[in-house]
Design a protein around this motif. Structure first.
Motif, PDB file in Angstrom:
ATOM      1  N   LEU A 123     -11.697  14.258 -25.551  1.00 27.89           N
ATOM      2  CA  LEU A 123     -10.562  13.532 -26.138  1.00 27.89           C
ATOM      3  C   LEU A 123      -9.624  14.374 -27.009  1.00 27.89           C
ATOM      4  O   LEU A 123      -8.628  13.848 -27.491  1.00 27.89           O
ATOM      5  CB  LEU A 123     -11.080  12.339 -26.943  1.00 27.89           C
ATOM      6  N   THR A 140      -7.057   5.035 -24.415  1.00 30.57           N
ATOM      7  CA  THR A 140      -7.219   4.019 -25.445  1.00 30.57           C
ATOM      8  C   THR A 140      -8.700   3.801 -25.708  1.00 30.57           C
ATOM      9  O   THR A 140      -9.568   4.281 -24.971  1.00 30.57           O
ATOM     10  CB  THR A 140      -6.598   2.689 -24.997  1.00 30.57           C
ATOM     11  N   ALA A 141      -8.994   3.030 -26.739  1.00 28.80           N
ATOM     12  CA  ALA A 141     -10.384   2.675 -27.025  1.00 28.80           C
ATOM     13  C   ALA A 141     -10.994   1.915 -25.854  1.00 28.80           C
ATOM     14  O   ALA A 141     -12.162   2.131 -25.495  1.00 28.80           O
ATOM     15  CB  ALA A 141     -10.468   1.856 -28.315  1.00 28.80           C
ATOM     16  N   ASP A 142     -10.215   1.045 -25.239  1.00 26.85           N
ATOM     17  CA  ASP A 142     -10.701   0.315 -24.068  1.00 26.85           C
ATOM     18  C   ASP A 142     -11.020   1.262 -22.914  1.00 26.85           C
ATOM     19  O   ASP A 142     -12.007   1.072 -22.189  1.00 26.85           O
ATOM     20  CB  ASP A 142      -9.669  -0.723 -23.615  1.00 26.85           C
ATOM     21  N   ASP A 143     -10.176   2.277 -22.726  1.00 23.60           N
ATOM     22  CA  ASP A 143     -10.434   3.271 -21.690  1.00 23.60           C
ATOM     23  C   ASP A 143     -11.754   3.997 -21.937  1.00 23.60           C
ATOM     24  O   ASP A 143     -12.557   4.206 -21.019  1.00 23.60           O
ATOM     25  CB  ASP A 143      -9.311   4.315 -21.643  1.00 23.60           C
ATOM     26  N   VAL A 144     -11.951   4.399 -23.181  1.00 20.99           N
ATOM     27  CA  VAL A 144     -13.164   5.137 -23.530  1.00 20.99           C
ATOM     28  C   VAL A 144     -14.401   4.276 -23.315  1.00 20.99           C
ATOM     29  O   VAL A 144     -15.407   4.728 -22.751  1.00 20.99           O
ATOM     30  CB  VAL A 144     -13.085   5.639 -24.988  1.00 20.99           C
ATOM     31  N   ASP A 170     -11.411   9.724 -33.471  1.00 21.19           N
ATOM     32  CA  ASP A 170     -10.989   8.354 -33.756  1.00 21.19           C
ATOM     33  C   ASP A 170     -12.230   7.466 -33.728  1.00 21.19           C
ATOM     34  O   ASP A 170     -12.838   7.266 -32.671  1.00 21.19           O
ATOM     35  CB  ASP A 170      -9.983   7.920 -32.688  1.00 21.19           C
ATOM     36  N   GLU A 172     -12.573   4.356 -33.912  1.00 27.06           N
ATOM     37  CA  GLU A 172     -12.443   3.165 -33.072  1.00 27.06           C
ATOM     38  C   GLU A 172     -12.825   3.484 -31.626  1.00 27.06           C
ATOM     39  O   GLU A 172     -13.507   2.692 -30.958  1.00 27.06           O
ATOM     40  CB  GLU A 172     -11.006   2.631 -33.119  1.00 27.06           C
ATOM     41  N   LYS A 173     -12.413   4.636 -31.145  1.00 25.54           N
ATOM     42  CA  LYS A 173     -12.746   5.025 -29.772  1.00 25.54           C
ATOM     43  C   LYS A 173     -14.234   5.341 -29.630  1.00 25.54           C
ATOM     44  O   LYS A 173     -14.865   4.989 -28.624  1.00 25.54           O
ATOM     45  CB  LYS A 173     -11.899   6.219 -29.341  1.00 25.54           C
ATOM     46  N   ALA A 176     -16.082   2.136 -29.603  1.00 24.23           N
ATOM     47  CA  ALA A 176     -15.904   1.438 -28.323  1.00 24.23           C
ATOM     48  C   ALA A 176     -16.887   1.959 -27.286  1.00 24.23           C
ATOM     49  O   ALA A 176     -17.458   1.178 -26.498  1.00 24.23           O
ATOM     50  CB  ALA A 176     -14.469   1.609 -27.829  1.00 24.23           C
TER      51      ALA A 176
END
Length: 235
Positions: A123, A140-144, A170, A172-173, A176
Protein backbone atom coordinates in the motif's frame (compact mmCIF):
# COMPACT_ATOMS: atom_id res chain seq x y z
CA UNK A 1 -4.20 -27.33 13.06
CA UNK A 2 -1.94 -24.79 14.70
CA UNK A 3 0.62 -22.65 12.92
CA UNK A 4 3.92 -21.33 14.31
CA UNK A 5 2.67 -17.74 14.08
CA UNK A 6 -0.49 -18.35 16.11
CA UNK A 7 1.36 -17.24 19.25
CA UNK A 8 3.38 -14.44 17.67
CA UNK A 9 2.82 -10.75 18.38
CA UNK A 10 6.04 -9.36 16.92
CA UNK A 11 8.37 -10.33 14.08
CA UNK A 12 11.72 -8.70 13.40
CA UNK A 13 12.66 -8.56 9.73
CA UNK A 14 16.42 -8.46 9.10
CA UNK A 15 17.63 -7.18 5.73
CA UNK A 16 20.79 -9.15 4.88
CA UNK A 17 21.98 -6.29 2.68
CA UNK A 18 22.05 -3.84 5.62
CA UNK A 19 24.41 -3.56 8.57
CA UNK A 20 23.55 -3.60 12.25
CA UNK A 21 24.25 -0.54 14.35
CA UNK A 22 27.91 -0.20 15.44
CA UNK A 23 28.75 -2.43 18.40
CA UNK A 24 25.61 -4.54 18.11
CA UNK A 25 25.64 -8.26 17.37
CA UNK A 26 23.14 -10.87 16.26
CA UNK A 27 23.08 -12.11 19.83
CA UNK A 28 21.71 -8.67 20.77
CA UNK A 29 19.19 -8.94 17.93
CA UNK A 30 17.97 -12.33 19.08
CA UNK A 31 17.54 -11.09 22.65
CA UNK A 32 15.16 -8.23 21.82
CA UNK A 33 12.16 -10.37 22.80
CA UNK A 34 10.79 -10.70 19.28
CA UNK A 35 8.82 -13.88 18.60
CA UNK A 36 10.57 -14.68 15.32
CA UNK A 37 13.17 -13.35 12.93
CA UNK A 38 12.39 -13.09 9.23
CA UNK A 39 15.38 -12.68 6.93
CA UNK A 40 14.71 -10.94 3.66
CA UNK A 41 14.89 -7.78 1.59
CA UNK A 42 13.76 -6.45 -1.76
CA UNK A 43 16.99 -5.24 -3.37
CA UNK A 44 20.60 -6.47 -3.61
CA UNK A 45 19.99 -9.65 -1.62
CA UNK A 46 22.12 -12.71 -2.36
CA UNK A 47 22.25 -16.26 -1.05
CA UNK A 48 25.64 -15.47 0.51
CA UNK A 49 24.20 -12.53 2.45
CA UNK A 50 21.26 -14.67 3.56
CA UNK A 51 23.62 -17.39 4.79
CA UNK A 52 25.68 -14.88 6.77
CA UNK A 53 22.65 -13.75 8.78
CA UNK A 54 21.25 -17.24 9.31
CA UNK A 55 24.59 -18.56 10.53
CA UNK A 56 25.04 -15.60 12.88
CA UNK A 57 21.60 -16.06 14.47
CA UNK A 58 21.47 -19.86 14.40
CA UNK A 59 22.80 -20.53 17.89
CA UNK A 60 20.13 -18.47 19.64
CA UNK A 61 16.69 -19.72 20.58
CA UNK A 62 14.57 -17.59 18.25
CA UNK A 63 12.63 -19.06 15.29
CA UNK A 64 14.30 -18.15 11.98
CA UNK A 65 12.42 -17.83 8.70
CA UNK A 66 13.66 -16.85 5.28
CA UNK A 67 11.54 -14.53 3.15
CA UNK A 68 13.27 -14.74 -0.24
CA UNK A 69 12.66 -11.97 -2.79
CA UNK A 70 13.34 -14.42 -5.63
CA UNK A 71 14.13 -18.13 -5.97
CA UNK A 72 17.82 -17.42 -6.61
CA UNK A 73 18.49 -16.38 -3.02
CA UNK A 74 16.88 -19.39 -1.34
CA UNK A 75 19.23 -21.25 1.00
CA UNK A 76 18.90 -24.67 2.58
CA UNK A 77 19.94 -24.51 6.22
CA UNK A 78 18.96 -26.72 9.17
CA UNK A 79 18.89 -23.54 11.27
CA UNK A 80 15.83 -22.27 9.38
CA UNK A 81 12.43 -23.06 10.83
CA UNK A 82 10.82 -22.39 7.48
CA UNK A 83 10.22 -20.19 4.47
CA UNK A 84 7.65 -17.41 4.12
CA UNK A 85 6.96 -16.81 0.44
CA UNK A 86 5.29 -13.52 -0.55
CA UNK A 87 2.63 -13.41 -3.24
CA UNK A 88 1.55 -9.84 -3.99
CA UNK A 89 -2.20 -9.88 -4.54
CA UNK A 90 -2.35 -6.31 -5.85
CA UNK A 91 0.69 -6.64 -8.12
CA UNK A 92 0.46 -5.03 -11.54
CA UNK A 93 1.08 -8.30 -13.36
CA UNK A 94 1.05 -12.05 -12.79
CA UNK A 95 4.77 -12.53 -12.17
CA UNK A 96 4.62 -11.58 -8.48
CA UNK A 97 1.37 -13.49 -7.99
CA UNK A 98 2.30 -16.84 -9.55
CA UNK A 99 5.18 -16.35 -11.99
CA UNK A 100 8.05 -16.22 -9.50
CA UNK A 101 6.42 -19.04 -7.58
CA UNK A 102 6.48 -21.25 -10.68
CA UNK A 103 10.27 -20.91 -10.58
CA UNK A 104 10.31 -21.48 -6.83
CA UNK A 105 8.75 -24.94 -7.16
CA UNK A 106 11.51 -26.00 -9.55
CA UNK A 107 13.92 -26.10 -6.59
CA UNK A 108 15.08 -29.64 -5.97
CA UNK A 109 13.90 -31.26 -2.75
CA UNK A 110 11.65 -28.36 -1.78
CA UNK A 111 10.54 -28.86 1.81
CA UNK A 112 6.81 -28.23 1.59
CA UNK A 113 6.32 -28.93 5.30
CA UNK A 114 8.33 -25.79 6.10
CA UNK A 115 7.05 -23.62 3.25
CA UNK A 116 4.26 -21.08 3.84
CA UNK A 117 2.90 -18.27 1.69
CA UNK A 118 2.03 -14.70 2.65
CA UNK A 119 -0.70 -12.86 0.76
CA UNK A 120 0.79 -9.38 0.51
CA UNK A 121 -1.32 -6.26 0.00
CA UNK A 122 1.22 -3.52 -0.75
CA UNK A 123 0.00 0.00 0.00
CA UNK A 124 2.94 2.44 -0.05
CA UNK A 125 3.56 3.45 -3.70
CA UNK A 126 6.99 4.88 -2.81
CA UNK A 127 8.29 1.59 -1.42
CA UNK A 128 10.76 -0.53 -3.37
CA UNK A 129 8.42 -3.53 -3.19
CA UNK A 130 5.55 -1.50 -4.67
CA UNK A 131 7.69 -0.25 -7.54
CA UNK A 132 9.23 -3.66 -8.21
CA UNK A 133 5.84 -5.38 -8.36
CA UNK A 134 4.02 -2.40 -9.95
CA UNK A 135 1.44 -2.74 -7.20
CA UNK A 136 -1.87 -0.89 -7.38
CA UNK A 137 -1.69 1.02 -4.10
CA UNK A 138 -4.67 3.27 -4.77
CA UNK A 139 -7.05 1.15 -2.69
CA UNK A 140 -9.89 2.03 -0.36
CA UNK A 141 -10.48 0.30 2.96
CA UNK A 142 -13.21 -1.74 1.26
CA UNK A 143 -10.74 -2.78 -1.44
CA UNK A 144 -8.22 -3.90 1.15
CA UNK A 145 -10.84 -5.87 3.05
CA UNK A 146 -11.95 -7.53 -0.19
CA UNK A 147 -8.39 -8.50 -1.09
CA UNK A 148 -7.99 -10.00 2.39
CA UNK A 149 -11.16 -12.02 2.01
CA UNK A 150 -10.15 -13.22 -1.47
CA UNK A 151 -6.78 -14.30 -0.09
CA UNK A 152 -8.29 -16.31 2.74
CA UNK A 153 -11.51 -17.65 1.23
CA UNK A 154 -10.59 -18.18 -2.42
CA UNK A 155 -6.87 -18.91 -2.19
CA UNK A 156 -6.64 -20.49 1.26
CA UNK A 157 -3.97 -18.14 2.55
CA UNK A 158 -3.19 -18.46 6.25
CA UNK A 159 -1.23 -15.19 6.41
CA UNK A 160 -2.42 -11.88 4.97
CA UNK A 161 0.28 -9.20 5.10
CA UNK A 162 -0.60 -5.50 4.84
CA UNK A 163 2.66 -3.84 3.82
CA UNK A 164 3.33 -0.12 4.04
CA UNK A 165 7.12 -0.55 3.98
CA UNK A 166 8.76 2.65 5.18
CA UNK A 167 5.72 4.60 6.32
CA UNK A 168 3.08 4.22 9.02
CA UNK A 169 -0.12 2.90 7.50
CA UNK A 170 -3.78 3.84 7.48
CA UNK A 171 -5.30 2.12 10.50
CA UNK A 172 -8.74 2.09 8.85
CA UNK A 173 -7.40 0.01 5.97
CA UNK A 174 -5.50 -2.32 8.28
CA UNK A 175 -8.58 -2.78 10.44
CA UNK A 176 -10.66 -3.52 7.32
CA UNK A 177 -8.29 -6.36 6.43
CA UNK A 178 -8.41 -7.70 9.97
CA UNK A 179 -12.19 -7.56 10.13
CA UNK A 180 -12.47 -9.41 6.81
CA UNK A 181 -10.55 -12.43 8.09
CA UNK A 182 -11.96 -15.36 10.03
CA UNK A 183 -8.98 -17.62 10.69
CA UNK A 184 -6.02 -16.22 8.75
CA UNK A 185 -3.48 -14.13 10.67
CA UNK A 186 -3.04 -10.48 9.72
CA UNK A 187 0.57 -9.33 9.62
CA UNK A 188 1.28 -5.60 9.43
CA UNK A 189 4.56 -3.99 8.40
CA UNK A 190 5.57 -0.36 7.87
CA UNK A 191 6.65 2.66 9.90
CA UNK A 192 6.80 0.97 13.30
CA UNK A 193 9.42 3.00 15.14
CA UNK A 194 8.55 3.12 18.85
CA UNK A 195 6.28 1.77 21.58
CA UNK A 196 3.30 3.91 20.55
CA UNK A 197 3.30 3.02 16.84
CA UNK A 198 3.71 -0.69 17.62
CA UNK A 199 0.97 -0.58 20.23
CA UNK A 200 -1.42 1.29 17.93
CA UNK A 201 -1.00 -0.99 14.92
CA UNK A 202 -0.98 -4.17 17.01
CA UNK A 203 -4.50 -3.25 18.11
CA UNK A 204 -5.61 -3.66 14.45
CA UNK A 205 -3.55 -6.72 13.49
CA UNK A 206 -2.32 -10.03 14.84
CA UNK A 207 1.41 -9.66 14.23
CA UNK A 208 3.47 -6.49 13.90
CA UNK A 209 6.56 -6.71 11.69
CA UNK A 210 9.48 -4.36 12.38
CA UNK A 211 12.31 -4.00 9.89
CA UNK A 212 14.28 -0.84 9.10
CA UNK A 213 14.25 0.26 12.74
CA UNK A 214 16.81 -2.40 13.62
CA UNK A 215 19.30 -1.11 11.06
CA UNK A 216 18.52 2.60 11.57
CA UNK A 217 18.31 2.83 15.36
CA UNK A 218 19.30 -0.49 16.87
CA UNK A 219 18.15 -3.14 19.31
CA UNK A 220 16.99 -0.85 22.14
CA UNK A 221 14.44 0.76 19.81
CA UNK A 222 13.31 -2.69 18.67
CA UNK A 223 12.74 -3.76 22.29
CA UNK A 224 10.31 -0.87 22.73
CA UNK A 225 8.28 -2.05 19.75
CA UNK A 226 8.18 -5.58 21.16
CA UNK A 227 6.78 -4.23 24.39
CA UNK A 228 4.23 -2.10 22.53
CA UNK A 229 3.00 -5.01 20.41
CA UNK A 230 2.71 -7.40 23.33
CA UNK A 231 0.95 -4.86 25.57
CA UNK A 232 -1.68 -4.34 22.86
CA UNK A 233 -2.42 -8.05 22.63
CA UNK A 234 -2.60 -8.36 26.42
CA UNK A 235 -5.27 -5.64 26.69
Amino acid sequence: MTNPWDDWDHVLKVDPDKDLQPGETFEDVCRTGTDAIEIGGTLDVTAEKMTRVVDAAAEFDVPLYQEPSNPGVVIDSPALDGYLIPTVFNAGGPFWITGAHKEWVRIDDLDWSRTHTEAYIVLNPEASVAQLTEADCDLTADDVGAYAKVAERMFGQEIVYVEYSGTFGDTEKVAAAHDALDDAALFYGGGIHDYKSANEMAAHSDVVVVGDLLHDEGVDAVRETVKGAKDAQDD
